[in-house]
Design an enzyme around this catalytic site. Structure first.
Site, mmCIF file in Angstrom:
data_model
loop_
_atom_site.group_PDB
_atom_site.id
_atom_site.type_symbol
_atom_site.label_atom_id
_atom_site.label_comp_id
_atom_site.label_asym_id
_atom_site.label_seq_id
_atom_site.Cartn_x
_atom_site.Cartn_y
_atom_site.Cartn_z
ATOM 1 N N SER A 1 6.364 0.819 6.617
ATOM 2 C CA SER A 1 7.618 0.310 6.040
ATOM 3 C C SER A 1 7.583 0.380 4.509
ATOM 4 O O SER A 1 8.618 0.581 3.874
ATOM 5 C CB SER A 1 7.920 -1.113 6.528
ATOM 6 N N MET B 1 -5.848 1.214 5.786
ATOM 7 C CA MET B 1 -6.802 0.164 6.148
ATOM 8 C C MET B 1 -8.252 0.668 6.164
ATOM 9 O O MET B 1 -9.067 0.152 6.917
ATOM 10 C CB MET B 1 -6.415 -0.448 7.501
ATOM 11 N N ASN C 1 -2.656 0.177 -4.998
ATOM 12 C CA ASN C 1 -2.675 -0.407 -3.656
ATOM 13 C C ASN C 1 -1.731 -1.603 -3.626
ATOM 14 O O ASN C 1 -1.503 -2.235 -4.656
ATOM 15 C CB ASN C 1 -4.104 -0.866 -3.327
ATOM 16 N N HIS D 1 -1.479 -5.290 -1.728
ATOM 17 C CA HIS D 1 -2.280 -6.205 -0.925
ATOM 18 C C HIS D 1 -1.423 -7.405 -0.508
ATOM 19 O O HIS D 1 -0.706 -7.973 -1.343
ATOM 20 C CB HIS D 1 -3.504 -6.684 -1.724
HETATM 21 C C1 GAR Z 1 1.477 -4.380 4.300
HETATM 22 O O1 GAR Z 1 1.686 -5.749 4.497
HETATM 23 C C2 GAR Z 1 0.418 -4.184 3.222
HETATM 24 O O2 GAR Z 1 0.442 -5.156 2.221
HETATM 25 C C3 GAR Z 1 -0.843 -4.292 4.047
HETATM 26 O O3 GAR Z 1 -0.560 -3.620 5.249
HETATM 27 C C4 GAR Z 1 0.842 -3.725 5.529
HETATM 28 C C5 GAR Z 1 1.364 -2.356 5.792
HETATM 29 O O4 GAR Z 1 2.685 -2.422 6.288
HETATM 30 N N1 GAR Z 1 -1.961 -3.706 3.368
HETATM 31 C C6 GAR Z 1 -3.202 -4.125 3.509
HETATM 32 O O5 GAR Z 1 -3.509 -5.081 4.199
HETATM 33 C C7 GAR Z 1 -4.224 -3.340 2.710
HETATM 34 N N2 GAR Z 1 -5.487 -3.959 2.770
HETATM 35 P P1 GAR Z 1 3.551 -1.095 6.422
HETATM 36 O O6 GAR Z 1 2.711 -0.071 7.199
HETATM 37 O O7 GAR Z 1 4.758 -1.519 7.204
HETATM 38 O O8 GAR Z 1 3.882 -0.603 5.042
#
Ligand code: GAR
Length: 258
Positions: free
Chosen positions: A16, A134, A156, A158
C-alpha cells in the site's frame, strides 16, 4: 524540464505504501519516477500493483535461496563479498554476540543480496525506497547502493516512533506497550536496525478501546502521506545530514533546508 528522481522500491507485502508513492508520482506532486519494484517474495501483492501501473518488477526468492538444501553450490557466496569488512561495519548485532553465528548470518544472505543488486543497479537509481521490505540488509548491500555515508541513498519507513520500538512489529509493540500515541518514521538506512537518521515522523492518538488492527489502520493512513512527502524533500535536494555525531559517533540529524 528538471530531471525526475529515479526511484526503486523494495517490498515484501501488500504494497500500500508503494501504491501511495506511485499514485503521488502519477498525480505529479512527487517529482519522481518509479523505475522498478522488487520483492523477496513471489506472493507479495505489491508486485501486482507495480504490474498494473506498468512498472518493471522482479523477485529475489529469499526463502528459496536460504532454505534450499543445495544453497551453497547453487547460490555461491559472491566473489566481492568480504565477511570481515561486513562484520566491522555492521551494528545489527552487539559486540559479544556469537561471532560465528553472525558470520554465517551475513554470508548466507550475500548471494540473495548480490541478486538484488544485480536487478537494481542497471536502473541507475537515485534513491532506493524500502516500503515494507522485511529482510535485513547488510553493509555489503548498502555499500552496493550508496558509496558514502554522508550521501544516503536508501530510505525506509518504520511503523513506530523511532527510536522506540525498532524491529519487525512496530505497531504491535506500540499497542502492547499501552502507548497513548503511536506513529511512523521515515529514516535513512544505516548499518543498524532501524537506527539511521530520521527524515520525518507522523503521530496519531491511540485510545483505550483501539484494537491492534485499528492502530495499524491509523498508522498506514499516516504512512501513505508521510512517505511520498519525504521522498519529495529528497527529490528537491532539501535533506542534509548535519555533521554533529551523537554519543555513539553516528551522525543522526537530518536538516530540512528551505
Ligand atoms: C508498513 O506498515 C511499514 O511501515 C512496515 O510494513 C508495512 C508495509 O505495508 N514496515 C516494516 O515493518 C519495516 N520493518 P504495505 O506493504 O501495505 O506498504
Amino acid at each position: 524540464m528538471k530531471k525526475k528522481l529515479a526511484v526503486a522500491i523494495l517490498l515484501s507485502g501488500g504494497g500500500s505504501n508503494a501504491q501511495a508513492i506511485m499514485d503521488a508520482c502519477k498525480e505529479g506532486w512527487l517529482q519522481a519516477e518509479i523505475c522498478v519494484v522488487g520483492s523477496d517474495r513471489m506472493e507479495a501483492g505489491g508486485l501486482e500493483r507495480a504490474a498494473s501501473m506498468g512498472v518493471d518488477h522482479f523477485v529475489v526468492d529469499y526463502k528459496g535461496i536460504l532454505e534450499h538444501p543445495d544453497a551453497a553450490s547453487l547460490f555461491p557466496v559472491p566473489r566481492d563479498f568480504d565477511v570481515e569488512a561486513v562484520l566491522k561495519k555492521q551494528s545489527l548485532f552487539p559486540k559479544g554476540h556469537d561471532m560465528e553465528k553472525v558470520r554465517t548470518f551475513f554470508t548466507r544472505r550475500a548471494a540473495a543480496e548480490r541478486l538484488l543488486l544485480d536487478a537494481l543497479l542497471p536502473y541507475d537509481i537515485d534513491l532506493l525506497v524500502l516500503a515494507g521490505f522485511m529482510r535485513t540488509l547488510s553493509p555489503y548491500f548498502i555499500d552496493g547502493i550508496q558509496r558514502e555515508e554522508q550521501f544516503p541513498r536508501i530510505m525506509n519507513i518504520h511503523p513506530a516512533l523511532l527510536p522506540s520500538f525498532p524491529g519487525p512489529d512496530g505497531y504491535g509493540d506500540t499497542w502492547r506497550h499501552g502507548c497513548r500515541i503511536g506513529g511512523c518514521t521515515v529514516h535513512f538506512v544505516d548499518y543498524g536496525e532501524d537506527s539511521g537518521p530520521i527524515v520525518g515522523q507522523a503521530a496519531f492518538s491511540i485510545f483505550p478501546e483501539d484494537s491492534l488492527e485499528e492502530v495499524r489502520r491509523k498508522g498506514l493512513e499516516q504512512e501513505w502521506s508521510l512517505y511520498p512527502a519525504c521522498i519529495q524533500l529528497y527529490a528537491e535536494g532539501r535533506l542534509v545530514l548535519e555533521g554533529r555525531p551523537g554519543r555513539d559517533g553516528k551522525i543522526r540529524r537530518v536538516v530540512v533546508c528551505s
